[in-house]
Design a protein around this motif. Structure first.
Motif, short mmCIF file in Angstrom:
data_model
loop_
_atom_site.label_atom_id
_atom_site.label_comp_id
_atom_site.label_asym_id
_atom_site.label_seq_id
_atom_site.Cartn_x
_atom_site.Cartn_y
_atom_site.Cartn_z
N ASN A 151 71.77 25.65 -14.18
CA ASN A 151 71.16 26.69 -15.02
C ASN A 151 69.66 26.50 -15.18
O ASN A 151 68.89 27.45 -15.06
CB ASN A 151 71.83 26.69 -16.41
CG ASN A 151 73.06 27.58 -16.41
OD1 ASN A 151 73.84 27.57 -15.47
ND2 ASN A 151 73.23 28.35 -17.46
N VAL A 152 69.26 25.27 -15.45
CA VAL A 152 67.82 25.02 -15.66
C VAL A 152 67.05 25.25 -14.35
O VAL A 152 65.97 25.84 -14.35
CB VAL A 152 67.57 23.60 -16.24
CG1 VAL A 152 66.09 23.27 -16.27
CG2 VAL A 152 68.15 23.50 -17.64
N ARG A 154 67.84 27.32 -12.02
CA ARG A 154 67.75 28.77 -11.83
C ARG A 154 66.67 29.35 -12.74
O ARG A 154 65.90 30.22 -12.34
CB ARG A 154 69.11 29.42 -12.11
CG ARG A 154 69.25 30.79 -11.51
CD ARG A 154 70.68 31.23 -11.27
NE ARG A 154 71.56 31.02 -12.40
CZ ARG A 154 72.55 30.15 -12.40
NH1 ARG A 154 72.79 29.42 -11.35
NH2 ARG A 154 73.32 30.01 -13.46
N GLY A 155 66.62 28.84 -13.97
CA GLY A 155 65.60 29.30 -14.93
C GLY A 155 64.19 29.03 -14.42
O GLY A 155 63.32 29.90 -14.51
N GLN A 158 63.41 31.36 -11.58
CA GLN A 158 63.26 32.76 -11.99
C GLN A 158 62.03 33.00 -12.86
O GLN A 158 61.79 34.13 -13.29
CB GLN A 158 64.50 33.21 -12.80
CG GLN A 158 65.81 33.18 -12.02
CD GLN A 158 65.93 34.33 -11.05
OE1 GLN A 158 65.47 35.41 -11.32
NE2 GLN A 158 66.52 34.07 -9.91
N SER A 185 60.72 30.57 -20.65
CA SER A 185 61.42 31.28 -19.58
C SER A 185 62.78 30.64 -19.29
O SER A 185 63.76 31.33 -18.99
CB SER A 185 60.60 31.27 -18.29
OG SER A 185 59.36 31.90 -18.49
N VAL A 186 62.82 29.32 -19.38
CA VAL A 186 64.05 28.59 -19.04
C VAL A 186 65.05 28.61 -20.21
O VAL A 186 66.25 28.47 -20.01
CB VAL A 186 63.69 27.13 -18.63
CG1 VAL A 186 64.91 26.25 -18.55
CG2 VAL A 186 62.95 27.13 -17.29
N TYR A 189 68.48 30.32 -20.01
CA TYR A 189 69.34 29.66 -19.02
C TYR A 189 69.88 28.35 -19.58
O TYR A 189 71.02 27.98 -19.36
CB TYR A 189 68.56 29.38 -17.73
CG TYR A 189 68.12 30.63 -17.02
CD1 TYR A 189 68.90 31.21 -16.03
CD2 TYR A 189 66.91 31.25 -17.33
CE1 TYR A 189 68.50 32.36 -15.37
CE2 TYR A 189 66.50 32.39 -16.68
CZ TYR A 189 67.30 32.95 -15.70
OH TYR A 189 66.90 34.09 -15.06
N SER A 192 72.58 29.12 -22.22
CA SER A 192 73.80 29.53 -21.54
C SER A 192 74.50 28.33 -20.91
O SER A 192 75.73 28.20 -20.99
CB SER A 192 73.43 30.58 -20.48
OG SER A 192 74.43 30.68 -19.52
N GLY A 193 73.73 27.42 -20.31
CA GLY A 193 74.29 26.21 -19.72
C GLY A 193 74.94 25.33 -20.77
O GLY A 193 76.01 24.76 -20.54
#
Lengths: 264, 191
Positions: A151-152, A154-155, A158, A185-186, A189, A192-193
């Motif tokens: 998740n991190v 991906r954050g 992105q 920004s992260v 994510y 959610s993780g």
């Protein structure tokens, strides 16, 4: 003149939204237990006890000191493992996102951890750990680590490149870019993780306790209830796991809202 | 003098600027004109040092600052934090000055989501100006800003005494500039 009419969108209160589904599923459980009881000539409690019987067992267990000790120790182990998994997963994600060498070395390792079945981890860690009490915490952490890493990572990937370019143009420097661009920004994510990881930590941690049977543990109590065919106790301990999981998730939700400071 | 000599910029197969040269006086407000896609934004980015060139040289005042075509505001920072973020610690007291320049007084505690399009644009402009530098580059600075307000703000920008190069589609804004340069390199109007 005709009076104007307005339509109101009547929403059920928060309490009703919690109570109605609970009552519905308790009703389903009661009905299923009744049917099982009928088909087994009054021995249904061995397979599916009535909700009231489970509540009674829970009440009795709650009167024992060992109940609270087991619940507290399990909570501590799983939260400890979860927190370590979150910290290590986030740090590994930061490293693999920032450094190509770290990406080459660590990414395959994290992917292997993600692919290994939880049962293999439990048995392996049981062989290596200094005491069985460590196993649930370590296994919980190992389950959480790849989720947070994914998740991190991906954050980070992105994060809006236009904002990063603006940070360069306005001479933010590394620390300020991290604090003002990357971390916010992260954050979604990461949250959610954590939510996904917490559920995994409970499942893996309690499974590890069942297999390793530390002295004070919900998993140990579950195993004992199973071998003595005390199905109501099995349900009661499972209910404890569910409640603790919800409490921890709720507490983390409050913590994240506080950390966010109400920002959008 | 701002000097751009023989620069070539390509995006993949597409050549945006081909052996382009231009000289601008390093004073006053210069408008770049030309149709959409002719390379105004690319030229501003080259002057800001953000756009890699295939070849050519650029001589410009040091530490240019650019207002991007997009606002690029941070949804999680308030109006006043946007300005404070680009100011060094010893200049934090200047936040209200820059907000006043962009006519954003009273909006200090709001987040970008609560601002109108024009207010967001003015905040982005105030942030770029507060950041400071030897050359101010403004890409469509007054998009969504009403003409009288844009004129007032441009006068305040001019009074900073720094060379300004801007691109704009608004005739009112272009009319207020000291000179207008067509991207073919020919001066269309100089005052």
């Amino acid at each position: 003149m005709t009076p104007s009419t307005t339509s109101r969108n009547v929403k059920p209160s928060k309490l009703l939204r919690a109570v109605i589904p609970l009552a519905f599923w308790l009703g389903v459980w009661q009905l299923a237990a009744f049917l099982v009881d009928m088909r087994t000539n009054g021995h249904g409690a061995l397979l599916l006890p009535y909700p009231l019987l489970v509540a009674q067992r829970l009440w009795v267990l709650a009167g024992q000191g060992a109940f609270w000790q087991s619940a507290a120790v399990t909570l501590g182990r799983i939260f400890g493992g979860f927190a370590a998994g979150v910290a290590v997963g986030a740090l590994v994600a930061a490293a693999t996102s920032a450094l190509r060498a770290a990406d080459w070395v660590l990414t395959p390792a994290v992917k292997v951890i993600r692919a290994i079945p939880v049962a293999s981890f439990i048995v392996l860690v049981l062989l290596w750990a200094p005491s069985s009490g460590w196993v649930p915490a370590i296994v919980s952490g190992l389950m959480v680590l790849p989720v947070l890493w994914g998740n991190v990572s991906r954050g980070v990937a992105q994060t809006d490149p236009l904002l990063l370019e603006a940070a360069r143009a306005y001479r933010f420097g590394r620390g300020k870019t991290l604090r003002l661009i990357y971390l916010p920004s992260v954050r979604p994510y990461f949250v959610s993780g954590c939510a996904t990881g917490l559920g995994l930590a409970w499942k893996a941690g309690v499974a590890a306790e069942v297999l390793c049977q530390p002295r004070l543990a919900i998993g140990t109590q579950l195993y004992r209830a199973k071998i003595t065919l005390e199905t109501p106790d099995l349900f009661a301990w499972t209910a404890v796991v569910i409640v603790l999981s919800f409490v921890l998730e709720y507490a983390l939700g409050i913590l994240f809202r506080r950390l966010g400071g109400g920002k959008p | 003098m701002i000097s751009i000599s023989n620069i070539t910029v390509r995006f993949g197969e597409k050549t945006v600027l081909d052996r382009f040269s231009l000289e601008l006086p390093a004073e006053g407000v210069t408008a770049l004109s030309g149709p959409s896609g002719c390379g105004k934004t690319t030229l501003l980015r080259v002057l800001a040092g953000l756009q890699p060139m295939e070849k050519g040289t650029v001589i410009a005042p040091p530490n240019p600052v650019i207002l991007f075509q997009e606002n690029r505001l941070l949804p999680w920072r308030t109006v006043e934090q946007h300005i404070a973020d680009v100011l060094p610690r010893e200049r934090r007291g200047e936040v209200s000055r820059w907000l006043a320049l962009a006519e954003l007084e009273g909006e200090e505690k709001h987040y970008p989501a609560a601002l109108s399009g024009g207010m967001g644009r003015r905040l982005a402009l105030a942030r770029a100006l507060a950041c400071g530098g030897g050359l101010i580059l403004l890409d469509e600075p007054f998009a969504g800003v009403d003409a009288p307000r844009a004129a007032r703000i441009l006068e305040r920008v001019r009074s900073l005494g720094l060379p300004v190069v801007l691109s704009s589609h608004e005739r009112e804004t272009v009319a207020l500039c000291d000179r207008v340069i067509g991207l073919d390199g020919l001066p269309l109007r100089q005052t």
